[in-house]
Design an enzyme around this catalytic site. Structure first.
Site, PDB file in Angstrom:
ATOM      1  CE  LYS A  66      42.061  35.510  29.594  1.00  0.00           C
ATOM      2  NZ  LYS A  66      43.025  36.600  29.566  1.00  0.00           N
ATOM      3  CE  LYS A  90      49.168  28.809  34.575  1.00  0.00           C
ATOM      4  NZ  LYS A  90      49.564  30.205  34.883  1.00  0.00           N
ATOM      5  CE  LYS A 102      52.662  34.917  30.091  1.00  0.00           C
ATOM      6  NZ  LYS A 102      51.739  34.589  31.175  1.00  0.00           N
ATOM      7  CB  THR A 185      47.280  34.781  40.843  1.00  0.00           C
ATOM      8  OG1 THR A 185      46.810  35.293  39.595  1.00  0.00           O
ATOM      9  CG2 THR A 185      48.325  33.712  40.580  1.00  0.00           C
ATOM     10  CG  ASN A 216      48.586  40.480  42.576  1.00  0.00           C
ATOM     11  OD1 ASN A 216      48.248  39.329  42.307  1.00  0.00           O
ATOM     12  ND2 ASN A 216      47.702  41.421  42.842  1.00  0.00           N
ATOM     13  CB  SER A 344      41.313  35.878  33.235  1.00  0.00           C
ATOM     14  OG  SER A 344      42.252  36.817  33.712  1.00  0.00           O
TER      15      SER A 344
END
Length: 411
Positions: A66, A90, A102, A185, A216, A344
């Site tokens: 992810k 994480k 990533k 987030t 954001n 997510s």
């Protein structure tokens, strides 16, 4: 020290604390797969232009990989590798069943038209579609990408594999995105801050905050802190910085930024030098912008008692040591920023179930996950007599190592 070197250093320190077998340690550091593709598209005027795309799939011991896809001129293998590895730790810290990945394309998004960005995204998806998937690798938006980018990936991927809403997260709501994802987030940062302050016998409403970055993450964190009665005394972004010792009216600042496109000239606060934000008088400093902003040059001048890392790797190792000597408590990025990937995960679960949660349920579950993760980190800190960064790294690395061994890894 660049992001990859710092991440590797933190990993190795955690591995030593945990007493990991040397071969297992090396195995956990090596990415599962690194992908590099050439993406050639016609520009609107007809000329051909080529961009390099990357996807690093780091680890899948605990579940599908992810991680975000970023469009940025400085996308390079080292950075993508570091961020993929960070995602592995994480997701393990947050206790969600994913590994880390990533990706990105080296480009300047603002120099490309919407149709050019769409063509680029579709070509990139064509090149990697057989290497991503609902149970393999689930991309998400990152710097320079957004819900529309995910919609294009979903559409292109579905041409090869049938309707597959769970292949990406951070999608538009109309295509199966989750309510609460946009704020996730920033909201996670606030829940993490709340968990830390509760541990120290304090409350969000009793303290002052300086926030670097008003995109954001920073704007949502500021808005939620303001709603909870906290006093945001300074804010900065790429356009400038403002301060007000009595607290900034965040909803008014958001309206001003939306109307003017910048923080400058806001009537409810005074202008200040952006470079001074990190050392501004406050209780809680929240860097939400770039990596490495706290370093040996400025760490000694930080006046905050708490640093909440809402950017990737904002504190370099030299600053870590200086701030520790000053008694500053640092909440590390691999925990503080986990709200986005957690929601997510909720989006992925909703897509697989074909059942939409309401926003209240999303936020309630997010608070549960962030609060539990903080308790787990504190438990590791007590077991290994270490700070919060090493508590988070040992927690994440230990969970991935255990999953790797249980699946039948052999030295």
């Amino acid at each position: 020290m660049n992001a990859l070197a710092a991440t590797n250093r933190n990993f190795r320190q955690a591995a030593r604390i945990l007493g990991l077998d040397g071969k297992l340690e090396k195995s956990l550091l090596i990415p599962f797969r690194e992908i590099k593709v050439e993406c050639t598209i016609p520009k609107d005027e007809g000329t051909l232009v080529s961009f390099v795309g990357f996807r690093v799939q780091h680890d899948n011991a605990r579940g599908p990989m992810k991680g975000g896809i970023r469009y940025h001129p400085e996308v390079d293998p080292d950075e993508v590798n570091a961020l993929a590895q960070l995602m592995t730790w994480k997701t393990a810290v947050a206790k969600i069943p994913y590994g880390g990945a990533k990706g990105g394309i080296g480009c300047i998004p603002k120099d490309l038209s919407t149709s050019e960005l769409e063509r680029l995204t579709r070509v990139f998806t064509q090149k990697i579609h057989d290497l991503i998937g609902i149970n393999t690798d689930v991309p998400a938006p990152d710097m320079g990408t957004n819900a529309q980018t995910m919609a294009w990936i979903l559409d292109e991927y579905s041409k090869f594999h049938g309707h597959s809403p769970a292949v990406v997260t951070g999608k538009p709501i109309d295509l199966g995105g989750s309510l609460g994802r946009e704020a996730a987030t920033g909201r996670g940062v606030v829940y993490a801050t709340e968990a830390l302050l509760t541990e120290h016998g304090k409350n969000i409403k009793d303290l002052t905050y300086a926030i670097q970055g008003f995109g954001n993450v920073g704007s949502w964190a500021a808005r939620l802190i303001h709603e909870m009665g906290g006093k945001v005394v300074a804010v900065s972004d790429i356009t400038g910085a403002v301060k007000n010792p009595n607290g900034i009216d965040i909803p008014a600042l958001l309206k001003h930024k939306e109307a003017r496109g910048r923080l400058a000239d806001f009537s409810g606060a005074d202008a200040m030098d952006s470079n001074d934000l990190l050392t501004h008088e406050c209780d809680v400093l929240i860097p939400c912008a770039l990596g490495g902003v706290l370093n040996r040059e400025n760490a000694g001048d930080v006046r905050a008692k708490y640093v909440i890392e809402a950017a990737n790797h904002p504190t370099d190792p030299d600053a870590d040591e200086i701030l520790a000597k000053k008694g500053v408590t640092i909440l590390p990025d691999i925990y503080a920023k986990a709200g986005g990937v957690t929601v997510s995960y909720f989006e992925w679960v909703q897509n697989i179930q074909g059942f939409m949660w309401d926003e209240e349920k999303v936020n309630e579950e997010l608070r549960k996950y962030m609060t539990r993760a903080f308790r787990d980190i504190k438990s590791m800190c007590q077991s290994h007599n270490c700070n919060l960064r090493m508590g988070a790294f040992t927690l994440g690395v230990n969970r991935v190592a255990r999953a790797t061994v249980l699946r039948g890894w052999e030295a």
